[in-house]
Motif scaffolding. Sequence first.
Motif, PDB file in Angstrom:
ATOM      1  N   TYR A  32      32.798  17.800  65.941  1.00  0.00           N
ATOM      2  CA  TYR A  32      32.707  17.959  64.491  1.00  0.00           C
ATOM      3  C   TYR A  32      31.401  17.364  63.962  1.00  0.00           C
ATOM      4  O   TYR A  32      30.723  17.976  63.132  1.00  0.00           O
ATOM      5  CB  TYR A  32      33.902  17.321  63.804  1.00  0.00           C
ATOM      6  CG  TYR A  32      35.235  17.995  64.086  1.00  0.00           C
ATOM      7  CD1 TYR A  32      35.322  19.214  64.752  1.00  0.00           C
ATOM      8  CD2 TYR A  32      36.417  17.400  63.686  1.00  0.00           C
ATOM      9  CE1 TYR A  32      36.543  19.817  65.012  1.00  0.00           C
ATOM     10  CE2 TYR A  32      37.648  18.001  63.931  1.00  0.00           C
ATOM     11  CZ  TYR A  32      37.702  19.210  64.595  1.00  0.00           C
ATOM     12  OH  TYR A  32      38.911  19.790  64.826  1.00  0.00           O
ATOM     13  N   TYR A  34      28.643  17.026  65.604  1.00  0.00           N
ATOM     14  CA  TYR A  34      27.550  17.888  66.055  1.00  0.00           C
ATOM     15  C   TYR A  34      27.454  19.128  65.154  1.00  0.00           C
ATOM     16  O   TYR A  34      26.359  19.518  64.723  1.00  0.00           O
ATOM     17  CB  TYR A  34      27.746  18.296  67.517  1.00  0.00           C
ATOM     18  CG  TYR A  34      26.570  19.056  68.063  1.00  0.00           C
ATOM     19  CD1 TYR A  34      25.431  18.385  68.501  1.00  0.00           C
ATOM     20  CD2 TYR A  34      26.574  20.446  68.114  1.00  0.00           C
ATOM     21  CE1 TYR A  34      24.324  19.083  68.976  1.00  0.00           C
ATOM     22  CE2 TYR A  34      25.482  21.150  68.580  1.00  0.00           C
ATOM     23  CZ  TYR A  34      24.357  20.462  69.011  1.00  0.00           C
ATOM     24  OH  TYR A  34      23.258  21.160  69.468  1.00  0.00           O
ATOM     25  N   ILE A  35      28.597  19.733  64.856  1.00  0.00           N
ATOM     26  CA  ILE A  35      28.610  20.919  63.989  1.00  0.00           C
ATOM     27  C   ILE A  35      28.110  20.569  62.588  1.00  0.00           C
ATOM     28  O   ILE A  35      27.324  21.321  61.995  1.00  0.00           O
ATOM     29  CB  ILE A  35      30.013  21.559  63.968  1.00  0.00           C
ATOM     30  CG1 ILE A  35      30.280  22.233  65.321  1.00  0.00           C
ATOM     31  CG2 ILE A  35      30.146  22.548  62.818  1.00  0.00           C
ATOM     32  CD1 ILE A  35      31.690  22.763  65.495  1.00  0.00           C
ATOM     33  N   VAL A  75      25.603  28.167  64.539  1.00  0.00           N
ATOM     34  CA  VAL A  75      26.561  27.076  64.739  1.00  0.00           C
ATOM     35  C   VAL A  75      27.336  27.296  66.037  1.00  0.00           C
ATOM     36  O   VAL A  75      27.474  26.369  66.854  1.00  0.00           O
ATOM     37  CB  VAL A  75      27.525  26.961  63.539  1.00  0.00           C
ATOM     38  CG1 VAL A  75      28.706  26.041  63.848  1.00  0.00           C
ATOM     39  CG2 VAL A  75      26.786  26.478  62.299  1.00  0.00           C
ATOM     40  N   LYS A  76      27.833  28.495  66.240  1.00  0.00           N
ATOM     41  CA  LYS A  76      28.621  28.778  67.439  1.00  0.00           C
ATOM     42  C   LYS A  76      27.762  28.686  68.708  1.00  0.00           C
ATOM     43  O   LYS A  76      28.186  28.082  69.704  1.00  0.00           O
ATOM     44  CB  LYS A  76      29.295  30.148  67.309  1.00  0.00           C
ATOM     45  CG  LYS A  76      30.426  30.141  66.284  1.00  0.00           C
ATOM     46  CD  LYS A  76      30.893  31.523  65.895  1.00  0.00           C
ATOM     47  CE  LYS A  76      31.659  32.220  66.955  1.00  0.00           C
ATOM     48  NZ  LYS A  76      32.229  33.501  66.499  1.00  0.00           N
ATOM     49  N   SER A  79      26.656  24.899  69.293  1.00  0.00           N
ATOM     50  CA  SER A  79      27.766  24.003  69.643  1.00  0.00           C
ATOM     51  C   SER A  79      28.338  24.336  71.020  1.00  0.00           C
ATOM     52  O   SER A  79      28.671  23.426  71.782  1.00  0.00           O
ATOM     53  CB  SER A  79      28.858  24.024  68.573  1.00  0.00           C
ATOM     54  OG  SER A  79      29.410  25.306  68.415  1.00  0.00           O
TER      55      SER A  79
END
Length: 153
Positions: A32, A34-35, A75-76, A79
């Motif tokens: 979380y 990191y995101i 983001v995807k 991460s």
Amino acid sequence: MANTFTQIHIHVVFATKFRNAQINAQWESRLYDYIISIFSHYNHKVLAIGGMPDHIHILFGQRPDQSLSELIQKVKASSSKWINETGLTSSKFSWQEGFGAFSYTKSDLPKVVEYILNQKNHHQKRPFLEEYKKILSDQGIEFDSKYIFKDQI
């Protein structure tokens, strides 16, 4: 962008590939963080983040200078790369294609934040797909169940 004023609040939902329960409680908060740092890097502000081992919910304030699809793709990708490079899972981690995104007014934010932060309680009562379909229906979004997050190959 001078003279541009916006208030855009987006609730985004995406799942792990095949909805495998790969997000471990031991490193969930690191993921979380990191995101949140990715959103911050692109000048968006995360208001709430939470989820389950097989999916994630994020409420954020979106700036108008980046498309939603581009942001979520970044983001995807970032991460999942971070999860794999840090060896947090024993198998390859990846997010499933696609996402759900829903806009809310400022007055709706407290209930959306509460919903996101209490994911573990919500899913004791209702499974993810059932709840996700309810969100789609509540938002007036037409959908075909065969295109909802896949749980197998």
